[in-house]
Design a protein around this motif. Structure first.
Motif, PDB file in Angstrom:
ATOM      1  N   TYR A   1     -42.016 -20.141  31.512  1.00 54.23           N
ATOM      2  CA  TYR A   1     -41.195 -19.180  31.609  1.00 54.23           C
ATOM      3  C   TYR A   1     -40.137 -19.295  33.268  1.00 54.23           C
ATOM      4  N   LEU A   2     -41.288 -19.182  34.189  1.00 56.96           N
ATOM      5  CA  LEU A   2     -40.767 -19.131  35.496  1.00 56.96           C
ATOM      6  C   LEU A   2     -40.299 -20.387  36.191  1.00 56.96           C
ATOM      7  N   THR A   3     -41.096 -21.297  35.245  1.00 59.12           N
ATOM      8  CA  THR A   3     -40.725 -22.903  36.136  1.00 59.12           C
ATOM      9  C   THR A   3     -39.093 -23.250  35.977  1.00 59.12           C
ATOM     10  N   THR A   4     -38.347 -22.544  34.419  1.00 56.60           N
ATOM     11  CA  THR A   4     -37.148 -22.173  34.647  1.00 56.60           C
ATOM     12  C   THR A   4     -36.415 -21.597  35.868  1.00 56.60           C
ATOM     13  N   VAL A   5     -36.730 -20.573  35.385  1.00 60.38           N
ATOM     14  CA  VAL A   5     -36.671 -19.393  36.272  1.00 60.38           C
ATOM     15  C   VAL A   5     -36.196 -19.881  37.985  1.00 60.38           C
ATOM     16  N   ILE A   6     -37.607 -20.573  38.314  1.00 53.74           N
ATOM     17  CA  ILE A   6     -37.591 -20.886  39.802  1.00 53.74           C
ATOM     18  C   ILE A   6     -36.583 -22.178  39.551  1.00 53.74           C
ATOM     19  N   ASN A   7     -37.245 -23.611  38.824  1.00 53.58           N
ATOM     20  CA  ASN A   7     -36.121 -24.628  38.904  1.00 53.58           C
ATOM     21  C   ASN A   7     -34.651 -24.469  39.668  1.00 53.58           C
ATOM     22  N   GLU A   8     -34.238 -23.318  38.245  1.00 56.54           N
ATOM     23  CA  GLU A   8     -32.696 -22.959  38.048  1.00 56.54           C
ATOM     24  C   GLU A   8     -32.202 -21.911  38.890  1.00 56.54           C
TER      25      GLU A   8
END
Lengths: 446, 446
Positions: free
Chosen positions: A414-421
Motif C-alpha cells: 500500500y505504501l508503495t502507491t502512497v509514496i510513489n504517488e
C-alpha cells in the motif's frame, strides 16, 4: 541480415517479460536458456520459497493466538511440503518453454557465448541478432574457505528430500533469514553465522534487532562476529570453525553470503561489454558498452538503489521491449521499490531510510510507531509490530518506511502507491478502504 | 447565544470523526451518547467481530494446507476467545469518553430528543447549538413473528459466555454469514434460514453460490425459501417453524434480518426532519429538512449506492467538519467504496457489478477469473478462489470487481485505488510491488 531482431540470453522472468513484450510489438525474438526454463524465481527462488513459507505463516498465526482464543498446534510435514512445492516447480520448465514455443518465440537450449564478431554461439550453433539482451541473473556465492565443497546453497535447501536435524547458514542476508525461518518452523535446530553484527544490512537496524530477538525466541541461534575459516567433515556431520575459538557441529551448512552475477563464461570480453564485480555495466537505457547489447535484471551492476528483485527485472524487460522497438527512447525511470524479507515476522522497506531521515532533520521527520496495540495487530496476537516512517517535512508526504510485522508485505505494498504517488493524508483519506484493515490504517502513518 | 457551535448525537466512529474534525477547526463541540461511548463498531460490531474472526482465519489457513505441508489442528477455545475480545472492548467506552474529555469536547450522557424550538433535551438538561449532527446509527432489526422475544441479536452473539451447541441465524445477510462462520469454526452446529434463495443480495450471486458451497462443505446448513412464522420455547431449546412443514430445533436463534435506523424516539417530528424507512433524509450536503440539522453514517437514508459501513460514516464526519466550519461548501462526493464479508473464505465487492456489466456489453467487458491455480492462491491451498472484474470497454480501466478468496479483503483494497484513480494496466505496471503478492497480481486482472 540477422537471424533475429533480438536474442535474449536467459529465460527468467526478466528475459521472458522482454520476449513477450518484443513479440507483442512485432519483433522476431529468440530466447536462450542453458538450465531451467523460467529461471531462478519460479524454479529455485521466490516461488518455491513462498510455497514453503505458506506453512510458516499458518503456524506463526496459530502460535500468536495461543491463549487468545486458539488451542492446538500445526506442524510441518516436510515431505508433504516438498511434494507440494514440486507439484508447482516440476511444471515450470516445460510450461515456460511451451508457452514461448506456442507464442512463436524461438527457444534455444544451451550455453550462450559471444563471438568476436557480435555473433552468438549457443551450444553447437551460431546465431545472430540486431540486438541482444543479457538476462542471465545471478547464482549463490560460495564462501572461498577451506572445505567450501561442503557448502550447499539455497537451491539445495529448497529441494531437500529430508530436513536435517540441524542446519547452519553462513552469511546473514535475506536468504539466510528466510530459509532459517522455514527450517526453524519445520523443527530443525538452526544457526546463522555472520562475519559482523550487522545482519540484513539494507534494513533499519533497530527493526532488525527486534526481528533477531523474535527469531531467537523461536529458537534460532545467531553467531555474530564470526569469520568462518573452515568446514571439516566428520562422519555425517560438519564442523565449522573460525581461527579463534568458534566451533559448531551441524548436519548441513549453506553458503548464504550473497549472490554473484552470471557473467564469467559468456565471452563478454569478445564484444567489449564492461563488467564490475556486481555485474554488467549499463547506462540509463540499460545499454552496455556495446551499442547492440543490453542487459536487465540481477545481472546488472546497478548504479541506483534498485534492489535485485524479480519484479525489477520484469519492469526492465517491459522497458527494453519498448526501447528496442522504438516505442520510446526515454531513459529508464524506476519508481521507489519495496523489498520484503519473509521471516517470522516479516520485515519490509521502501524509500528513504530512517537513518538518512534522522541525519537530515531539516528535510525529514522520522516517526517511530509501535503498532503492537493497534487493532490490526492486537487482533492477531502479534508480540511486536513496529514501523519507522520517514516524512518530507515540507510536503508532509511519506518518502520512506520500514515495517516489522506479519502484515509488513501488505502494508509496504500500500505504501508503495502512497509514496510513489506523493499522496498527502487528505488524499489517502479521500479513498475509503475496507475497515478495519491494514489499508484503513494508512492515515495514521502520517 | 447557543451553548455549542455543534452538538453531535451519537458517539460512534462517524460522530467522533466529526467531533475531532470540528474541534481541529476551532469549533465548540458537544457529543451525546446514551449507550456505549465508541458506538457499534468498536463495542459490538466490526472490531469484536474481527477479533473473533482472527481465530477463524488461522484455523482456515491451517486447514487449507493439510496434506500440502501441514499436519495438526487448531481449535477455538471460546472462553479464551471471549476474554481476548473483552480485553479490547472493555476499554473502549471509558477510553473513548476520556479521549473526548481530554480534548475538550463536551460529553453528554443520556438520551437525546429534539424539542420544538430546535433545543435538545439530553436526560434532564436542555442544551442548544447552532448546528446539530444526527449520528445515531442503526440497531439490529427483530423479525416481527410469534415468539420474537426469543430472538437474540449480533450484539448478544458477540458477547456469549458460552457458545451454544447449535445456533440459528434468521436472515442471510452479511451479519449471518460472518457470525455463522465464527460459530462454525468454534464447533457449533449452524443453520442459516432465509426467506428466499438469494442470500447476500448485494453480491454477485455466482460467487455467493461458491461461498455457500464452501460454507456447506464446512458443515453450515442453509435453509432457503423458508418464511419463518414462529419460535416456540421447549425446555432449553427453541423450535422454529414456518407455516408449511419446516421445523428446526436449536439452542439459540439470532435475528439477522437487517438493521434499522435509530430515529424513532428523537423528536425528529418536532424539528421537521423528514425520514424514510431507511433513515433520515439528507441532501448532497448531508443536510436534513431542517437547515441546522445534519446527519451522517448508518442513520442516513442514502440516495446513492454507498454501503452503510464505519469508514463511510467517518468520511462523512470529516466532510461535515469542513462544511460546518465553512472550510468548504461543495457537495459530498463519495469515491467507490469496497465492501467485504468476513466469511470463510471472504467475499468482497466494489463498483459496477458483473450483472450490470453483462447487461451493457456496449460499455463493459466482464472478465471471469478462476484464481485457484494462480500462484498467490495455490500456495495457500485454497480450494476455490475466483474474481469477476468489470472493465470499461473504451478506456480498458477496471470499474468494478467482486472477489471470493481468503485474500479478498487485501485485493479489494488495492482495487479501490486502481478503480478510483482510473489506472490503466500500464499505470499499474509503473509501480513495482513486492513479488509474488496479491498486489503484484494486479496487472493480470485487466
Amino acid at each position: 541480415m540477422a537471424d533475429y531482431d533480438v536474442i535474449i540470453i536467459g529465460a527468467g522472468p526478466g528475459g521472458i517479460a522482454a520476449a513477450y513484450g518484443l513479440l507483442a510489438k512485432g519483433a522476431k525474438v529468440a530466447i536462450v536458456e542453458e538450465n531451467l526454463w523460467g529461471g531462478t524465481c519460479p524454479n529455485r527462488g521466490c516461488d518455491p520459497k513462498k510455497i514453503l513459507y505458506a506453512s510458516v505463516e499458518a503456524i506463526e498465526n496459530g502460535q500468536y493466538l495461543q491463549h487468545h482464543g486458539l488451542t492446538g498446534e500445526l506442524k510441518v510435514d516436510w515431505s508433504a511440503l516438498m511434494d507440494n512445492k514440486r507439484q508447482y516447480t516440476s511444471k515450470i520448465p516445460t510450461g515456460t518453454k511451451q508457452g514461448l514455443d506456442h507464442a512463436n518465440i524461438a527457444t534455444l537450449s544451451g550455453h550462450a557465448q559471444f563471438l568476436t564478431d557480435n555473433q552468438l554461439q549457443v551450444g553447437d550453433q551460431v546465431v545472430t541478432a540486431t540486438d541482444y539482451i543479457i538476462a542471465t541473473g545471478q547464482r549463490p556465492a560460495i564462501l572461498p574457505i577451506e572445505g567450501k565443497e561442503y557448502f550447499q546453497t539455497s537451491t539445495d535447501f529448497l529441494d531437500l528430500d529430508e530436513l536435517p536435524k540441524s542446519v547452519t547458514f553462513v552469511g546473514a542476508g535475506y536468504v539466510a533469514f528466510e530459509l532459517a525461518t522455514i527450517a526453524n518452523a519445520a523443527g530443525s535446530d538452526v544457526h546463522i553465522i555472520h562475519h559482523n553484527d550487522w545482519p540484513l544490512k539494507e534494513f533499519d537496524q533497530s527493526l532488525v534487532q527486534e526481528l533477531v530477538a523474535q527469531m531467537k525466541a523461536r529458537g534460532i541461534k545467531f553467531d555474530f562476529n564470526v569469520d568462518l575459516t573452515s568446514i571439516q567433515k566428520d562422519d555425517d556431520q560438519y564442523v565449522l570453525k573460525d581461527d579463534q575459538h568458534f566451533s559448531l557441529r551441524t548436519d548441513a551448512v549453506f553458503s548464504t553470503a550473497g549472490r554473484i552475477p552470471n557473467i564469467d563464461t559468456m565471452g563478454l570480453e569478445n564484444v567489449g561489454v564492461g563488467t564490475l564485480k556486481k555485474g554488467v555495466q549499463v547506462n540509463h537505457r540499460l545499454r552496455t558498452d556495446n551499442a547492440h547489447i543490453y542487459a536487465l535484471g540481477d545481472v546488472i551492476a546497478r548504479v541506483g538503489n534498485e534492489p535485485k528483485l524479480t519484479p525489477v527485472a520484469s519492469f526492465e524487460g517491459r522497458y527494453l521491449a519498448n526501447l528496442l522497438t522504438s516505442e520510446s527512447n526515454r531513459p529508464i525511470e524506476y519508481p521507489l521499490i519495496p523489498s520484503v524479507v519473509y521471516a517470522a515476522p516479516k520485515i519490509a522497506r521502501i524509500g528513504v531510510s530512517p537513518t538518512v531521515g534522522k541525519g537530515d532533520p531539516d528535510d525529514y521527520v522520522v516517526k517511530d510507531l509501535d503498532l503492537t496495540n493497534w487493532f490490526t495487530y492486537f487482533r492477531l496476537g502479534e508480540p511486536v509490530a513496529k514501523a519507522r516512517v520517514v516524512l518530507d517535512k515540507q510536503t508532509n508526504t511519506i518518502v520512506g518506511a520500514q515495517v516489522l510485522s506479519s502484515k509488513a508485505d501488505e502494508l509496504i505494498n500500500y505504501l508503495t502507491t502512497v509514496i510513489n504517488e506523493h499522496q498527502t493524508v487528505d488524499e489517502v483519506q479521500a479513498e475509503i478502504f475496507a475497515y478495519p484493515t491494514v489499508a484503513s490504517d494508512l492515515p495514521y502513518l502520517f
